[in-house]
Design a protein around this motif. Structure first.
Motif, PDB file in Angstrom:
ATOM      1  N   TYR A 132       1.068  -0.761  -9.509  1.00  0.00           N
ATOM      2  CA  TYR A 132       2.321  -0.332  -8.901  1.00  0.00           C
ATOM      3  C   TYR A 132       2.256   1.127  -8.446  1.00  0.00           C
ATOM      4  O   TYR A 132       2.867   1.504  -7.437  1.00  0.00           O
ATOM      5  N   LYS A 133       1.525   1.936  -9.194  1.00  0.00           N
ATOM      6  CA  LYS A 133       1.433   3.362  -8.862  1.00  0.00           C
ATOM      7  C   LYS A 133       0.947   3.601  -7.435  1.00  0.00           C
ATOM      8  O   LYS A 133       1.257   4.620  -6.825  1.00  0.00           O
ATOM      9  N   LYS A 134       0.185   2.658  -6.906  1.00  0.00           N
ATOM     10  CA  LYS A 134      -0.418   2.860  -5.589  1.00  0.00           C
ATOM     11  C   LYS A 134       0.585   2.780  -4.453  1.00  0.00           C
ATOM     12  O   LYS A 134       0.307   3.233  -3.342  1.00  0.00           O
ATOM     13  N   PHE A 135       1.749   2.202  -4.730  1.00  0.00           N
ATOM     14  CA  PHE A 135       2.757   2.108  -3.654  1.00  0.00           C
ATOM     15  C   PHE A 135       4.168   2.497  -4.088  1.00  0.00           C
ATOM     16  O   PHE A 135       5.068   2.605  -3.262  1.00  0.00           O
ATOM     17  N   LEU A 136       4.375   2.735  -5.390  1.00  0.00           N
ATOM     18  CA  LEU A 136       5.693   3.097  -5.891  1.00  0.00           C
ATOM     19  C   LEU A 136       5.959   4.580  -5.701  1.00  0.00           C
ATOM     20  O   LEU A 136       5.180   5.416  -6.125  1.00  0.00           O
ATOM     21  N   LYS A 137       7.089   4.893  -5.095  1.00  0.00           N
ATOM     22  CA  LYS A 137       7.518   6.278  -4.876  1.00  0.00           C
ATOM     23  C   LYS A 137       8.888   6.531  -5.507  1.00  0.00           C
ATOM     24  O   LYS A 137       9.695   7.283  -4.989  1.00  0.00           O
ATOM     25  N   GLY A 138       9.122   5.874  -6.624  1.00  0.00           N
ATOM     26  CA  GLY A 138      10.430   6.006  -7.267  1.00  0.00           C
ATOM     27  C   GLY A 138      10.385   5.504  -8.692  1.00  0.00           C
ATOM     28  O   GLY A 138       9.499   5.860  -9.460  1.00  0.00           O
ATOM     29  N   LYS A 166      10.660   2.369  -3.195  1.00  0.00           N
ATOM     30  CA  LYS A 166      11.470   3.336  -3.951  1.00  0.00           C
ATOM     31  C   LYS A 166      11.901   2.823  -5.326  1.00  0.00           C
ATOM     32  O   LYS A 166      12.259   3.613  -6.195  1.00  0.00           O
ATOM     33  N   ARG A 167      11.879   1.496  -5.484  1.00  0.00           N
ATOM     34  CA  ARG A 167      12.256   0.958  -6.803  1.00  0.00           C
ATOM     35  C   ARG A 167      11.659  -0.417  -6.979  1.00  0.00           C
ATOM     36  O   ARG A 167      11.578  -1.209  -6.042  1.00  0.00           O
ATOM     37  N   ILE A 168      11.242  -0.689  -8.223  1.00  0.00           N
ATOM     38  CA  ILE A 168      10.780  -2.015  -8.619  1.00  0.00           C
ATOM     39  C   ILE A 168      11.724  -2.554  -9.689  1.00  0.00           C
ATOM     40  O   ILE A 168      12.041  -1.852 -10.657  1.00  0.00           O
ATOM     41  N   TYR A 169      12.158  -3.791  -9.514  1.00  0.00           N
ATOM     42  CA  TYR A 169      12.969  -4.485 -10.520  1.00  0.00           C
ATOM     43  C   TYR A 169      12.102  -5.536 -11.208  1.00  0.00           C
ATOM     44  O   TYR A 169      11.453  -6.346 -10.542  1.00  0.00           O
ATOM     45  N   GLY A 224       0.817  -1.200   0.000  1.00  0.00           N
ATOM     46  CA  GLY A 224       0.000   0.000   0.000  1.00  0.00           C
ATOM     47  C   GLY A 224       0.850   1.249   0.000  1.00  0.00           C
ATOM     48  O   GLY A 224       2.094   1.196   0.040  1.00  0.00           O
ATOM     49  N   GLU A 225       0.205   2.380  -0.047  1.00  0.00           N
ATOM     50  CA  GLU A 225       0.882   3.671  -0.164  1.00  0.00           C
ATOM     51  C   GLU A 225       1.923   3.896   0.925  1.00  0.00           C
ATOM     52  O   GLU A 225       2.986   4.459   0.673  1.00  0.00           O
ATOM     53  N   CYS A 283       9.812   6.257 -14.482  1.00  0.00           N
ATOM     54  CA  CYS A 283       9.216   6.731 -13.228  1.00  0.00           C
ATOM     55  C   CYS A 283       7.883   7.388 -13.573  1.00  0.00           C
ATOM     56  O   CYS A 283       7.655   7.829 -14.709  1.00  0.00           O
ATOM     57  N   GLU A 284       7.012   7.469 -12.595  1.00  0.00           N
ATOM     58  CA  GLU A 284       5.711   8.072 -12.814  1.00  0.00           C
ATOM     59  C   GLU A 284       5.858   9.574 -13.039  1.00  0.00           C
ATOM     60  O   GLU A 284       6.646  10.242 -12.350  1.00  0.00           O
ATOM     61  N   GLN A 285       5.120  10.100 -14.001  1.00  0.00           N
ATOM     62  CA  GLN A 285       5.182  11.528 -14.278  1.00  0.00           C
ATOM     63  C   GLN A 285       4.548  12.311 -13.138  1.00  0.00           C
ATOM     64  O   GLN A 285       3.594  11.877 -12.513  1.00  0.00           O
ATOM     65  N   GLU A 286       5.118  13.483 -12.890  1.00  0.00           N
ATOM     66  CA  GLU A 286       4.605  14.364 -11.806  1.00  0.00           C
ATOM     67  C   GLU A 286       3.189  14.810 -12.139  1.00  0.00           C
ATOM     68  O   GLU A 286       2.881  15.119 -13.260  1.00  0.00           O
TER      69      GLU A 286
END
Length: 235
Positions: free
Chosen positions: A159-165, A130-133, A124-125, A232-235
């Motif tokens: 992935y967007k729901k918990f990825l911060k990188g 910080k990174r997914i491989y 979760g959020e 990475c996800e766009q701002e």
């Protein structure tokens, strides 16, 4: 190729201090399973674990979680982690003492078993990955199976729901790579770097070492070029 059943794998995993059998219970709480609070990275589909074993051993300033769905794979991963960390096999009499020792040695890595198609059940959020491989995932070449790809936009939205990188992705499969570029774009990920021949770009991973997987070595020996990207996800 499907890995053969390993009758020892389940028992070894259940007694391993760096294996978690109930990942649903840690959603939004993964930071609590590690001794140190540091950046958390995730490998999806870790297979035999050679990549994550080397990566975690070399980077003690980060915490790692590696997921696969098959006990046999995770059993091999567990043994490969122990080999990488220099943990010897124990006799029955030494077992309890040795498991305690493993917990002291492998501090920054957890293996777990789960279906990545339902990954939002376990992350979760608040986990702030910080990174997914994603390394050499199943290309699922038939059109009706494309949604099973780990880089498909259905997965990326999860992935967007918990990825911060960022996401580090590499594959040997040309079609999967080309399609993945479209998936990332449609899911509003920014692709920061692309390589169509990873072996020729020693500093591709922003200066970090390229740790080769078992599949990667095999494909290179066959003369197949490895494709890679950082997104990475766009701002």
């Amino acid at each position: 190729m499907r890995m053969k059943f390993k009758p020892w794998a389940r028992e070894e995993l259940e007694t391993s201090p760096f294996y978690i059998d109930n990942p649903q219970e840690y959603k939004n709480k993964w930071k609590t399973v590690f001794e140190k609070q540091q950046d958390l990275h995730l490998e999806l589909g870790c297979g035999k674990g050679n990549f994550i074993a080397k990566l975690s051993k070399q980077n003690q300033d980060k915490n790692y979680i590696a997921i696969d769905l098959v006990d046999a794979m995770l059993g091999m991963a567990k043994r490969n982690v122990e080999a990488e960390y220099g943990i010897r096999e124990s006799t029955v009499a030494e077992h309890i003492e040795n498991e305690i020792e493993k917990q002291k040695i492998v501090k920054n890595l957890k293996l777990t078993r789960y279906d990545i198609a339902r990954i939002n059940d376990i992350f979760g959020e608040e986990d702030e990955i910080k990174r997914i491989y994603v390394n050499f995932c199943n290309p699922w070449p038939r059109g009706k199976h494309h949604k099973k790809r780990l880089t498909h936009e259905r997965q990326l939205e999860m992935y967007k729901k918990f990825l911060k990188g960022d996401i580090f992705f590499k594959t040997d499969d040309d079609e999967l790579f080309d399609d993945s570029l479209k998936y990332f774009e449609r899911s509003r990920f920014k692709i920061n770097k692309i390589s169509y021949d990873l072996a020729s770009e020693s500093k591709f991973w922003n200066g970090e070492e390229n740790i080769e997987t078992e599949h990667e070595k095999m494909f290179k020996e066959q003369g197949i070029k490895i494709k890679a990207l950082i997104a990475c996800e766009q701002e």
